[in-house]
Design a protein around this motif. Structure first.
Motif, PDB file in Angstrom:
ATOM      1  N   GLN A 288       0.845  -1.193   0.000  1.00 41.97           N
ATOM      2  CA  GLN A 288       0.000   0.000   0.000  1.00 41.97           C
ATOM      3  C   GLN A 288       0.879   1.241   0.000  1.00 41.97           C
ATOM      4  O   GLN A 288       1.859   1.313   0.731  1.00 41.97           O
ATOM      5  N   GLN A 289       0.524   2.227  -0.785  1.00 39.74           N
ATOM      6  CA  GLN A 289       1.297   3.462  -0.834  1.00 39.74           C
ATOM      7  C   GLN A 289       0.965   4.383   0.329  1.00 39.74           C
ATOM      8  O   GLN A 289       1.734   5.256   0.677  1.00 39.74           O
ATOM      9  N   SER A 290      -0.180   4.212   0.917  1.00 38.22           N
ATOM     10  CA  SER A 290      -0.546   4.952   2.120  1.00 38.22           C
ATOM     11  C   SER A 290      -1.393   4.039   2.983  1.00 38.22           C
ATOM     12  O   SER A 290      -2.066   3.137   2.485  1.00 38.22           O
ATOM     13  N   ALA A 291      -1.364   4.293   4.281  1.00 40.82           N
ATOM     14  CA  ALA A 291      -2.039   3.400   5.226  1.00 40.82           C
ATOM     15  C   ALA A 291      -3.551   3.638   5.167  1.00 40.82           C
ATOM     16  O   ALA A 291      -4.110   4.436   5.916  1.00 40.82           O
ATOM     17  N   ARG A 292      -4.223   2.961   4.273  1.00 41.36           N
ATOM     18  CA  ARG A 292      -5.658   3.160   4.086  1.00 41.36           C
ATOM     19  C   ARG A 292      -6.482   2.040   4.720  1.00 41.36           C
ATOM     20  O   ARG A 292      -7.582   2.260   5.177  1.00 41.36           O
ATOM     21  N   MET A 293      -5.970   0.821   4.689  1.00 44.56           N
ATOM     22  CA  MET A 293      -6.754  -0.309   5.197  1.00 44.56           C
ATOM     23  C   MET A 293      -5.931  -1.135   6.185  1.00 44.56           C
ATOM     24  O   MET A 293      -4.720  -1.292   6.022  1.00 44.56           O
ATOM     25  N   ARG A 294      -6.604  -1.653   7.193  1.00 49.81           N
ATOM     26  CA  ARG A 294      -5.963  -2.544   8.150  1.00 49.81           C
ATOM     27  C   ARG A 294      -6.009  -3.973   7.624  1.00 49.81           C
ATOM     28  O   ARG A 294      -6.728  -4.288   6.681  1.00 49.81           O
ATOM     29  N   GLY A 295      -5.221  -4.826   8.279  1.00 54.08           N
ATOM     30  CA  GLY A 295      -5.161  -6.223   7.842  1.00 54.08           C
ATOM     31  C   GLY A 295      -6.508  -6.910   7.865  1.00 54.08           C
ATOM     32  O   GLY A 295      -6.869  -7.651   6.941  1.00 54.08           O
ATOM     33  N   THR A 296      -7.297  -6.667   8.934  1.00 56.65           N
ATOM     34  CA  THR A 296      -8.616  -7.294   9.031  1.00 56.65           C
ATOM     35  C   THR A 296      -9.547  -6.793   7.928  1.00 56.65           C
ATOM     36  O   THR A 296     -10.338  -7.567   7.375  1.00 56.65           O
ATOM     37  N   GLN A 297      -9.448  -5.489   7.610  1.00 54.23           N
ATOM     38  CA  GLN A 297     -10.281  -4.924   6.546  1.00 54.23           C
ATOM     39  C   GLN A 297      -9.923  -5.538   5.195  1.00 54.23           C
ATOM     40  O   GLN A 297     -10.803  -5.831   4.380  1.00 54.23           O
ATOM     41  N   ILE A 298      -8.616  -5.714   4.962  1.00 53.32           N
ATOM     42  CA  ILE A 298      -8.170  -6.317   3.709  1.00 53.32           C
ATOM     43  C   ILE A 298      -8.681  -7.752   3.607  1.00 53.32           C
ATOM     44  O   ILE A 298      -9.183  -8.183   2.564  1.00 53.32           O
ATOM     45  N   ALA A 299      -8.574  -8.502   4.706  1.00 50.14           N
ATOM     46  CA  ALA A 299      -9.021  -9.901   4.706  1.00 50.14           C
ATOM     47  C   ALA A 299     -10.518  -9.998   4.426  1.00 50.14           C
ATOM     48  O   ALA A 299     -10.954 -10.819   3.603  1.00 50.14           O
ATOM     49  N   VAL A 300     -11.305  -9.168   5.093  1.00 48.29           N
ATOM     50  CA  VAL A 300     -12.758  -9.182   4.888  1.00 48.29           C
ATOM     51  C   VAL A 300     -13.101  -8.811   3.451  1.00 48.29           C
ATOM     52  O   VAL A 300     -13.973  -9.432   2.820  1.00 48.29           O
ATOM     53  N   ASN A 301     -12.390  -7.799   2.916  1.00 50.10           N
ATOM     54  CA  ASN A 301     -12.648  -7.352   1.547  1.00 50.10           C
ATOM     55  C   ASN A 301     -12.325  -8.446   0.531  1.00 50.10           C
ATOM     56  O   ASN A 301     -13.078  -8.669  -0.429  1.00 50.10           O
ATOM     57  N   ILE A 302     -11.228  -9.162   0.736  1.00 48.55           N
ATOM     58  CA  ILE A 302     -10.836 -10.247  -0.176  1.00 48.55           C
ATOM     59  C   ILE A 302     -11.869 -11.369  -0.150  1.00 48.55           C
ATOM     60  O   ILE A 302     -12.308 -11.857  -1.192  1.00 48.55           O
TER      61      ILE A 302
ATOM     62  N   ARG B 161     -14.998 -11.230   0.842  1.00 44.68           N
ATOM     63  CA  ARG B 161     -16.298 -10.764   0.366  1.00 44.68           C
ATOM     64  C   ARG B 161     -16.349 -10.673  -1.157  1.00 44.68           C
ATOM     65  O   ARG B 161     -17.347 -11.030  -1.780  1.00 44.68           O
ATOM     66  N   THR B 162     -15.271 -10.187  -1.764  1.00 45.38           N
ATOM     67  CA  THR B 162     -15.286  -9.943  -3.209  1.00 45.38           C
ATOM     68  C   THR B 162     -14.815 -11.127  -4.037  1.00 45.38           C
ATOM     69  O   THR B 162     -15.245 -11.294  -5.182  1.00 45.38           O
ATOM     70  N   GLN B 163     -13.926 -11.977  -3.472  1.00 47.11           N
ATOM     71  CA  GLN B 163     -13.346 -13.036  -4.285  1.00 47.11           C
ATOM     72  C   GLN B 163     -13.424 -14.427  -3.670  1.00 47.11           C
ATOM     73  O   GLN B 163     -13.020 -15.400  -4.297  1.00 47.11           O
ATOM     74  N   GLY B 164     -13.905 -14.503  -2.435  1.00 46.35           N
ATOM     75  CA  GLY B 164     -14.053 -15.809  -1.813  1.00 46.35           C
ATOM     76  C   GLY B 164     -12.881 -16.186  -0.919  1.00 46.35           C
ATOM     77  O   GLY B 164     -11.797 -15.585  -0.997  1.00 46.35           O
ATOM     78  N   VAL B 165     -13.090 -17.186  -0.083  1.00 47.81           N
ATOM     79  CA  VAL B 165     -12.082 -17.612   0.892  1.00 47.81           C
ATOM     80  C   VAL B 165     -10.814 -18.121   0.208  1.00 47.81           C
ATOM     81  O   VAL B 165      -9.690 -17.870   0.671  1.00 47.81           O
ATOM     82  N   LEU B 166     -10.971 -18.822  -0.908  1.00 47.51           N
ATOM     83  CA  LEU B 166      -9.806 -19.405  -1.585  1.00 47.51           C
ATOM     84  C   LEU B 166      -8.840 -18.349  -2.099  1.00 47.51           C
ATOM     85  O   LEU B 166      -7.666 -18.652  -2.350  1.00 47.51           O
ATOM     86  N   ALA B 167      -9.308 -17.109  -2.259  1.00 51.28           N
ATOM     87  CA  ALA B 167      -8.421 -16.029  -2.713  1.00 51.28           C
ATOM     88  C   ALA B 167      -7.326 -15.756  -1.690  1.00 51.28           C
ATOM     89  O   ALA B 167      -6.272 -15.209  -2.042  1.00 51.28           O
ATOM     90  N   LEU B 168      -7.553 -16.131  -0.433  1.00 44.99           N
ATOM     91  CA  LEU B 168      -6.527 -15.967   0.603  1.00 44.99           C
ATOM     92  C   LEU B 168      -5.342 -16.888   0.364  1.00 44.99           C
ATOM     93  O   LEU B 168      -4.290 -16.732   0.990  1.00 44.99           O
ATOM     94  N   TYR B 169      -5.523 -17.873  -0.539  1.00 41.42           N
ATOM     95  CA  TYR B 169      -4.441 -18.810  -0.848  1.00 41.42           C
ATOM     96  C   TYR B 169      -3.826 -18.548  -2.221  1.00 41.42           C
ATOM     97  O   TYR B 169      -3.126 -19.401  -2.758  1.00 41.42           O
ATOM     98  N   ASN B 170      -4.084 -17.358  -2.789  1.00 36.26           N
ATOM     99  CA  ASN B 170      -3.416 -16.984  -4.040  1.00 36.26           C
ATOM    100  C   ASN B 170      -1.905 -17.020  -3.853  1.00 36.26           C
ATOM    101  O   ASN B 170      -1.384 -16.441  -2.897  1.00 36.26           O
ATOM    102  N   GLY B 171      -1.211 -17.690  -4.753  1.00 40.75           N
ATOM    103  CA  GLY B 171       0.248 -17.748  -4.676  1.00 40.75           C
ATOM    104  C   GLY B 171       0.775 -18.864  -3.797  1.00 40.75           C
ATOM    105  O   GLY B 171       1.980 -18.914  -3.517  1.00 40.75           O
ATOM    106  N   LEU B 172      -0.099 -19.782  -3.359  1.00 33.32           N
ATOM    107  CA  LEU B 172       0.356 -20.857  -2.468  1.00 33.32           C
ATOM    108  C   LEU B 172       1.421 -21.725  -3.131  1.00 33.32           C
ATOM    109  O   LEU B 172       2.398 -22.115  -2.489  1.00 33.32           O
TER     110      LEU B 172
END
Length: 286
Positions: A38-52, A54-65
């Motif tokens: 992030q170029q500026s502190a806009r979102m917290r880790g929990t916000q990023i996790a919830v956003n991912i 919500r928008t792309q599904g739980v499996l998106a948390l494993y992108n790049g595994l």
């Protein structure tokens, strides 16, 4: 009856243990990369996790595994193998000093950092892809596809973007995770309160993980930014340091909490897996 605590690890135990640990902690690693880029502190880790989710599904948390596992099988196999094989050579009888352990760990980490950089770079890009607009995504299918695309489209040297920072971070984290673990465990076993059991491995690895996080966070931020950079975005490492510093001194510690939450459990899991592999399948000193 064989005393399993006397067994020594085989060269590949560290890599296998690290790959298993990476499968468990990958979502935390993904959140750390998002925070650091992030170029500026806009979102917290929990916000990023919830956003991912919500928008792309739980499996998106494993992108790049696949890239994360590939990195551990190259990077961690190298550093652990070097450390485990060099220790008995440096000191044939008894235990090496803390300085000797740190020198061996530094060399192992340096070589591991170089070997693991290509998979590490693909890992960072795959994790960061999901927050980019669709037209800007690289869309690597897996680690081998990522390596192939970088090689054919951007050239061989691009595979080693950020190798300097990656190697420096590897030196620091290997000292924290391996040399300090070895030293702390040795000190605990000298007391009458600890034996070579899983509770000792847990306690020692928890302390080693805390030390490793504190040593590596600023370097980890620089490494992530360099690996995720577009061609020409940063002239060199120092330019990246200066540009990051423009956002304030705390920008060097972006993602510290997720890094600690990730590196602590990762270090614990690595050593619990590795110690179990050593005691069950290690080399009998006799």
């Amino acid at each position: 009856m064989i005393d399993v605590t006397k067994r020594t690890p085989l060269w590949y135990h560290g890599g296998v243990a690290s790959a298993l640990a990476a499968c468990c902690t990958h979502p935390l690693d993904l959140l750390k990369v998002h925070l650091q880029t992030q170029q500026s502190a806009r979102m917290r880790g929990t916000q990023i996790a919830v956003n991912i989710v919500r928008t792309q599904g739980v499996l998106a948390l494993y992108n790049g595994l696949s890239a994360s596992v590939g990195r551990q099988l190259s990077y961690s196999t190298t550093r652990f193998a070097f450390y485990d094989m060099m220790k008995p050579i440096v000191v044939k009888d008894g235990n090496p000093t803390m300085l000797q352990k740190m020198v061996i760990a530094s060399c192992g980490g340096f070589f591991g950092g170089i070997v693991g950089t290509p998979c590490d770079m693909v890992d960072v890009r795959m994790q960061n892809d999901i927050k980019l607009p669709k037209e800007l995504r690289r869309n690597y299918k897996h680690v081998f596809d990522g390596l192939y695309q970088v090689l054919t489209k951007e050239g061989f040297l691009t595979l080693f973007n950020g190798v300097g920072m990656a190697s420096l971070r590897a030196v620091l984290i290997t000292n924290g995770q391996i040399a300090f673990y070895d030293q702390i465990k040795e000190m605990l076993l000298r007391t009458s309160y600890f034996d070579d059991t899983i509770s000792t491995h847990f306690t020692t690895s928890f302390m080693a993980g805390a030390i490793a996080t504190g040593m590596t966070q600023p370097v980890d931020v620089m490494k992530t930014r360099l690996m995720n950079a577009k061609p020409g975005e940063y002239r060199n490492v120092w330019h990246c340091v200066l540009e990051t510093g423009k956002h304030g001194p705390l920008s060097y510690f972006k993602g510290f909490v997720p890094a600690f939450i990730r590196l602590g459990p990762q270090t614990i899991l690595i050593w619990i897996f590795k110690e179990q592999l050593r005691m069950k399948y290690g080399k009998d000193p006799k």
